[in-house]
Design a protein around this motif. Structure first.
Motif, PDB file in Angstrom:
ATOM      1  N   GLN A  29       0.844  -1.190   0.000  1.00 22.84           N
ATOM      2  CA  GLN A  29       0.000   0.000   0.000  1.00 22.84           C
ATOM      3  C   GLN A  29       0.882   1.243   0.000  1.00 22.84           C
ATOM      4  OE1 GLN A  29      -3.409   0.228  -0.110  1.00 22.84           O
ATOM      5  NE2 GLN A  29      -3.357  -1.961  -0.493  1.00 22.84           N
ATOM      6  N   PRO A  30       0.516   2.261  -0.774  1.00 20.49           N
ATOM      7  CA  PRO A  30       1.314   3.483  -0.780  1.00 20.49           C
ATOM      8  C   PRO A  30       1.247   4.171   0.586  1.00 20.49           C
ATOM      9  CG  PRO A  30      -0.634   3.703  -2.182  1.00 20.49           C
ATOM     10  CD  PRO A  30      -0.618   2.312  -1.660  1.00 20.49           C
ATOM     11  N   SER A  31       2.297   4.874   0.899  1.00 19.90           N
ATOM     12  CA  SER A  31       2.307   5.616   2.155  1.00 19.90           C
ATOM     13  C   SER A  31       2.721   7.050   1.866  1.00 19.90           C
ATOM     14  CB  SER A  31       3.288   4.988   3.153  1.00 19.90           C
ATOM     15  OG  SER A  31       4.602   5.098   2.675  1.00 19.90           O
ATOM     16  N   ALA A  32       2.436   7.915   2.791  1.00 20.10           N
ATOM     17  CA  ALA A  32       2.764   9.331   2.624  1.00 20.10           C
ATOM     18  C   ALA A  32       3.383   9.835   3.912  1.00 20.10           C
ATOM     19  CB  ALA A  32       1.517  10.128   2.297  1.00 20.10           C
ATOM     20  N   GLU A  33       4.331  10.738   3.767  1.00 21.11           N
ATOM     21  CA  GLU A  33       4.916  11.367   4.943  1.00 21.11           C
ATOM     22  C   GLU A  33       4.976  12.872   4.710  1.00 21.11           C
ATOM     23  OE1 GLU A  33       9.359  11.241   5.509  1.00 21.11           O
ATOM     24  OE2 GLU A  33       9.151   9.715   3.939  1.00 21.11           O
ATOM     25  N   VAL A  34       4.851  13.618   5.783  1.00 20.53           N
ATOM     26  CA  VAL A  34       4.873  15.073   5.693  1.00 20.53           C
ATOM     27  C   VAL A  34       6.308  15.535   5.461  1.00 20.53           C
ATOM     28  CG1 VAL A  34       4.461  17.212   6.943  1.00 20.53           C
ATOM     29  CG2 VAL A  34       2.872  15.303   7.186  1.00 20.53           C
ATOM     30  N   LEU A  35       6.527  16.283   4.387  1.00 25.86           N
ATOM     31  CA  LEU A  35       7.852  16.833   4.098  1.00 25.86           C
ATOM     32  C   LEU A  35       7.988  18.248   4.622  1.00 25.86           C
ATOM     33  CD1 LEU A  35       8.388  15.554   0.461  1.00 25.86           C
ATOM     34  CD2 LEU A  35       9.229  14.570   2.601  1.00 25.86           C
ATOM     35  N   CYS A  36       6.899  18.999   4.572  1.00 25.81           N
ATOM     36  CA  CYS A  36       6.912  20.343   5.136  1.00 25.81           C
ATOM     37  C   CYS A  36       5.486  20.752   5.448  1.00 25.81           C
ATOM     38  CB  CYS A  36       7.586  21.347   4.208  1.00 25.81           C
ATOM     39  SG  CYS A  36       6.592  21.835   2.799  1.00 25.81           S
ATOM     40  N   GLU A  37       5.383  21.768   6.300  1.00 22.23           N
ATOM     41  CA  GLU A  37       4.085  22.334   6.646  1.00 22.23           C
ATOM     42  C   GLU A  37       4.080  23.791   6.247  1.00 22.23           C
ATOM     43  OE1 GLU A  37       2.317  21.039  10.533  1.00 22.23           O
ATOM     44  OE2 GLU A  37       4.427  20.570  10.881  1.00 22.23           O
ATOM     45  N   LYS A  38       2.912  24.277   5.836  1.00 18.28           N
ATOM     46  CA  LYS A  38       2.765  25.685   5.482  1.00 18.28           C
ATOM     47  C   LYS A  38       1.580  26.256   6.234  1.00 18.28           C
ATOM     48  CE  LYS A  38       4.810  25.787   0.915  1.00 18.28           C
ATOM     49  NZ  LYS A  38       4.732  26.356  -0.402  1.00 18.28           N
ATOM     50  N   ARG A  39       1.734  27.497   6.618  1.00 22.62           N
ATOM     51  CA  ARG A  39       0.644  28.259   7.239  1.00 22.62           C
ATOM     52  C   ARG A  39       0.580  29.605   6.534  1.00 22.62           C
ATOM     53  NH1 ARG A  39       0.281  26.332  12.790  1.00 22.62           N
ATOM     54  NH2 ARG A  39       0.655  24.104  12.618  1.00 22.62           N
ATOM     55  N   ILE A  40      -0.595  30.172   6.454  1.00 18.56           N
ATOM     56  CA  ILE A  40      -0.784  31.438   5.746  1.00 18.56           C
ATOM     57  C   ILE A  40      -1.454  32.444   6.661  1.00 18.56           C
ATOM     58  CG2 ILE A  40      -2.002  32.552   3.831  1.00 18.56           C
ATOM     59  CD1 ILE A  40      -1.747  29.874   2.320  1.00 18.56           C
ATOM     60  N   ALA A  41      -0.981  33.679   6.596  1.00 15.76           N
ATOM     61  CA  ALA A  41      -1.633  34.801   7.275  1.00 15.76           C
ATOM     62  C   ALA A  41      -1.880  35.872   6.223  1.00 15.76           C
ATOM     63  CB  ALA A  41      -0.743  35.344   8.393  1.00 15.76           C
ATOM     64  N   VAL A  42      -3.095  36.369   6.166  1.00 14.51           N
ATOM     65  CA  VAL A  42      -3.451  37.437   5.239  1.00 14.51           C
ATOM     66  C   VAL A  42      -3.819  38.652   6.094  1.00 14.51           C
ATOM     67  CG1 VAL A  42      -4.985  38.147   3.371  1.00 14.51           C
ATOM     68  CG2 VAL A  42      -4.316  35.740   3.586  1.00 14.51           C
ATOM     69  N   LEU A  43      -3.094  39.759   5.884  1.00 20.57           N
ATOM     70  CA  LEU A  43      -3.274  40.950   6.715  1.00 20.57           C
ATOM     71  C   LEU A  43      -3.699  42.143   5.876  1.00 20.57           C
ATOM     72  CD1 LEU A  43       0.092  40.697   8.690  1.00 20.57           C
ATOM     73  CD2 LEU A  43      -2.091  39.639   9.286  1.00 20.57           C
ATOM     74  N   ARG A  44      -4.606  42.918   6.404  1.00 19.30           N
ATOM     75  CA  ARG A  44      -4.940  44.208   5.798  1.00 19.30           C
ATOM     76  C   ARG A  44      -3.996  45.234   6.417  1.00 19.30           C
ATOM     77  NH1 ARG A  44     -10.739  45.446   5.397  1.00 19.30           N
ATOM     78  NH2 ARG A  44     -10.717  44.329   7.352  1.00 19.30           N
ATOM     79  N   LEU A  45      -3.401  46.068   5.595  1.00 18.51           N
ATOM     80  CA  LEU A  45      -2.444  47.070   6.064  1.00 18.51           C
ATOM     81  C   LEU A  45      -3.042  48.461   5.904  1.00 18.51           C
ATOM     82  CD1 LEU A  45       0.745  45.643   4.315  1.00 18.51           C
ATOM     83  CD2 LEU A  45       0.019  45.256   6.681  1.00 18.51           C
ATOM     84  N   THR A  46      -2.850  49.309   6.903  1.00 20.41           N
ATOM     85  CA  THR A  46      -3.288  50.698   6.818  1.00 20.41           C
ATOM     86  C   THR A  46      -2.182  51.596   7.328  1.00 20.41           C
ATOM     87  OG1 THR A  46      -4.329  50.569   8.996  1.00 20.41           O
ATOM     88  CG2 THR A  46      -5.745  50.160   7.105  1.00 20.41           C
TER      89      THR A  46
END
Length: 114
Positions: free
Chosen positions: A12-29
């Motif tokens: 059975q194929p397997s998967a492993e996490v190579l990297c994690e990403k997180r995103i922040a979207v900010l409004r600038l004033t």
């Protein structure tokens, strides 16, 4: 229901996490204008938002980031145009030109719960 054999389970194929990403979207004033570089032909924008992507490679502690800052184009005479433009900055290549105000926002919103 078909019977599963040990050899079928082992392939059975397997998967492993190579990297994690997180995103922040900010409004600038009320942020200062941002230049893409120091050349006389640099893109200059009046920033109104930033999309920051944080990335951590599996097994590592260091977090890298890239920031895509969106804003209105500033003309050479200093007038803010209504044309949208963006400037992309990266943690490893452009840290020297990343302004302090943006570094504070990047650091402030960096995930701590990896």
């Amino acid at each position: 229901m078909p019977k599963t054999t040990k050899s079928a389970v082992a392939t059975q194929p397997s998967a492993e996490v190579l990297c994690e990403k997180r995103i922040a979207v900010l409004r600038l004033t009320d942020m200062p204008h941002l230049r893409s570089d120091e050349s006389p032909y640099a893109t200059v924008i009046a920033p109104y938002g930033v999309w920051i992507t944080y990335q951590r490679t599996a097994g590592e502690r260091e977090v890298t980031w890239d920031a895509n800052v969106s804003g209105y184009r500033v003309l050479p005479n200093g007038v803010v145009d209504m044309d949208a433009a963006s400037i992309q900055l990266w943690s490893h290549t452009d840290r020297d030109i990343t302004p302090d105000w943006l570094m504070r926002e990047i650091t402030k919103h960096m995930p701590t719960d990896w």
